[in-house]
Scaffold this motif. Structure first.
Motif, PDB file in Angstrom:
ATOM      1  N   LYS A  76       0.973  -1.090   0.056  1.00 37.44           N
ATOM      2  CA  LYS A  76      -0.069   0.000  -0.104  1.00 37.44           C
ATOM      3  C   LYS A  76       0.983   1.357  -0.014  1.00 37.44           C
ATOM      4  O   LYS A  76       0.330   2.268   0.322  1.00 37.44           O
ATOM      5  CB  LYS A  76      -0.877  -0.066   1.262  1.00 37.44           C
ATOM      6  N   LEU A  77       2.174   1.121  -0.316  1.00 38.23           N
ATOM      7  CA  LEU A  77       2.980   2.393  -0.309  1.00 38.23           C
ATOM      8  C   LEU A  77       2.386   3.659  -1.348  1.00 38.23           C
ATOM      9  O   LEU A  77       2.697   4.546  -1.109  1.00 38.23           O
ATOM     10  CB  LEU A  77       4.363   1.958  -1.018  1.00 38.23           C
ATOM     11  N   SER A  78       1.901   3.097  -2.276  1.00 38.27           N
ATOM     12  CA  SER A  78       1.460   4.224  -3.403  1.00 38.27           C
ATOM     13  C   SER A  78       0.323   5.018  -2.779  1.00 38.27           C
ATOM     14  O   SER A  78       0.079   6.066  -2.733  1.00 38.27           O
ATOM     15  CB  SER A  78       1.036   3.450  -4.547  1.00 38.27           C
ATOM     16  N   LYS A  79      -0.470   4.154  -1.947  1.00 36.78           N
ATOM     17  CA  LYS A  79      -1.838   4.852  -1.333  1.00 36.78           C
ATOM     18  C   LYS A  79      -1.225   5.692   0.109  1.00 36.78           C
ATOM     19  O   LYS A  79      -1.591   6.899   0.030  1.00 36.78           O
ATOM     20  CB  LYS A  79      -2.693   3.954  -0.885  1.00 36.78           C
ATOM     21  N   ILE A  80      -0.281   5.258   0.631  1.00 36.35           N
ATOM     22  CA  ILE A  80       0.151   6.078   1.703  1.00 36.35           C
ATOM     23  C   ILE A  80       0.807   7.383   1.188  1.00 36.35           C
ATOM     24  O   ILE A  80       0.610   8.183   1.845  1.00 36.35           O
ATOM     25  CB  ILE A  80       1.289   5.108   2.411  1.00 36.35           C
ATOM     26  N   TYR A  81       1.848   7.159   0.076  1.00 34.51           N
ATOM     27  CA  TYR A  81       2.342   8.367  -0.524  1.00 34.51           C
ATOM     28  C   TYR A  81       1.348   9.484  -1.044  1.00 34.51           C
ATOM     29  O   TYR A  81       1.520  10.592  -0.638  1.00 34.51           O
ATOM     30  CB  TYR A  81       3.372   8.029  -1.434  1.00 34.51           C
ATOM     31  N   GLN A  82       0.329   8.775  -1.665  1.00 43.32           N
ATOM     32  CA  GLN A  82      -0.476   9.920  -2.167  1.00 43.32           C
ATOM     33  C   GLN A  82      -1.475  10.470  -1.290  1.00 43.32           C
ATOM     34  O   GLN A  82      -1.721  11.761  -1.350  1.00 43.32           O
ATOM     35  CB  GLN A  82      -1.325   9.234  -3.448  1.00 43.32           C
ATOM     36  N   ASN A  83      -1.835   9.762  -0.225  1.00 38.78           N
ATOM     37  CA  ASN A  83      -2.858  10.408   0.763  1.00 38.78           C
ATOM     38  C   ASN A  83      -2.309  11.077   1.979  1.00 38.78           C
ATOM     39  O   ASN A  83      -2.842  11.745   2.598  1.00 38.78           O
ATOM     40  CB  ASN A  83      -3.805   9.198   1.021  1.00 38.78           C
ATOM     41  N   ILE A  84      -0.968  10.444   2.312  1.00 38.39           N
ATOM     42  CA  ILE A  84      -0.301  11.283   3.729  1.00 38.39           C
ATOM     43  C   ILE A  84       0.948  11.722   3.134  1.00 38.39           C
ATOM     44  O   ILE A  84       1.367  12.969   3.613  1.00 38.39           O
ATOM     45  CB  ILE A  84      -0.176   9.998   4.855  1.00 38.39           C
ATOM     46  N   GLY A  85       1.855  11.009   2.609  1.00 41.18           N
ATOM     47  CA  GLY A  85       3.104  11.405   2.342  1.00 41.18           C
ATOM     48  C   GLY A  85       4.109  10.587   2.941  1.00 41.18           C
ATOM     49  O   GLY A  85       3.892   9.763   3.713  1.00 41.18           O
TER      50      GLY A  85
END
Length: 277
Positions: free
Chosen positions: A109-118
């Protein structure tokens, strides 16, 4: 002749410049085409045209499209963090609570973490959900229950923290309560209560001891009374018993006199006055 030497040197320099330029261009192209992911990290690719890609790249050397794609490095190692809060219990007592967590991002889920939180996802999420969960759990218990039901409280905090962190694609490996501190006023009140309980227990012990001593005295007096009654009856019904008591009394008197240094025993056949002459 000199002109030929100069022309030769110029040719060598031109060739060296071309080689150096070629090497520089090759190095520049390699720097723009290759990137390295360090151990304990994963990389995402940001594409100028497609945005952040879903694919994750582990440790090693990887390729990218020069000037179009850029790697985003994620630290995926398990790391510790202390979450602290100060809140009130069900009976309005202030409590300081500290919880240590070991966390890591969900690898898929790294992509979602980066896009949603950073990249600073831990700083953005963990203090907030930790404070929220700990305040909610502590408010369900009275102050003394936090001590007597510590294991239950800890399990509730662990369960709720894991659930909240999962919503942000963060995995909590381990959670433990490291500090549970009450206000000075409450601590002093607990100490006074303990002292009072100790005094009460001591008074209860002394009362019970006095009762036992009284019970023992009554039993002893009853025994002596019964013994005296039996002796009286024996003296009335059996002369031999009275004779036995006289003999025992005489024996005790003789033993007492024998131990005295001021008494001397003389044989009956000796004349004391004749011995003195």
């Amino acid at each position: 002749m000199a002109k030929q030497v100069v022309d030769g040197l110029v040719g060598v320099l031109n060739a060296a410049w071309k080689i150096g330029a070629g090497v520089s261009v090759a190095g520049l192209l390699a720097a723009q085409t290759l990137y390295v992911v360090e151990p304990g990290h994963s990389a995402l690719i940001f594409d100028r045209f497609q945005g952040v890609k879903e694919e994750e790249y582990n440790a090693g050397i990887h390729f990218k499209v020069p000037f179009v794609q850029y790697p985003v490095m994620f630290d995926v190692r398990t790391q510790p963090r202390i979450l602290r809060t100060e809140t009130g219990t069900k009976d309005m007592q202030m409590v300081g609570l500290a919880v240590r967590v070991l966390y890591e991002p969900e690898r898929t889920k790294l992509s979602k973490i980066y896009q949603n939180i950073g990249l600073e996802y831990a700083d953005q999420v963990l203090p907030s959900i930790g404070n929220e969960v700990m305040k909610a759990v502590v408010a369900e218990y009275e102050a003394h229950e936090l001590v007597t039901l510590r294991e239950k409280v800890a399990k509730t905090i662990v369960s709720r923290l894991r659930t909240r962190a999962k919503n942000y694609n963060i995995r909590l490996r381990d959670i433990s309560i490291t500090q549970l501190q009450f206000s000075p006023e409450y601590t002093a009140a607990v100490e006074r209560k303990q002292v009072a309980q100790q005094l009460t227990e001591r008074q209860r012990f002394l009362v019970e001891k006095a009762r036992e001593e009284k019970r023992a005295t009554i039993i002893r007096v009853e025994g002596e009374t019964e013994a005296a009654r039996l002796i009286t009856e024996a003296m009335k019904t059996s002369p031999e018993f009275l004779e036995l008591r006289k003999i025992e009394a005489a024996k005790e008197i003789a033993e007492t006199l024998a131990r005295s240094r001021q008494i001397t025993y003389l044989p009956q056949s000796t004349n004391v006055l004749m011995s003195l002459q």
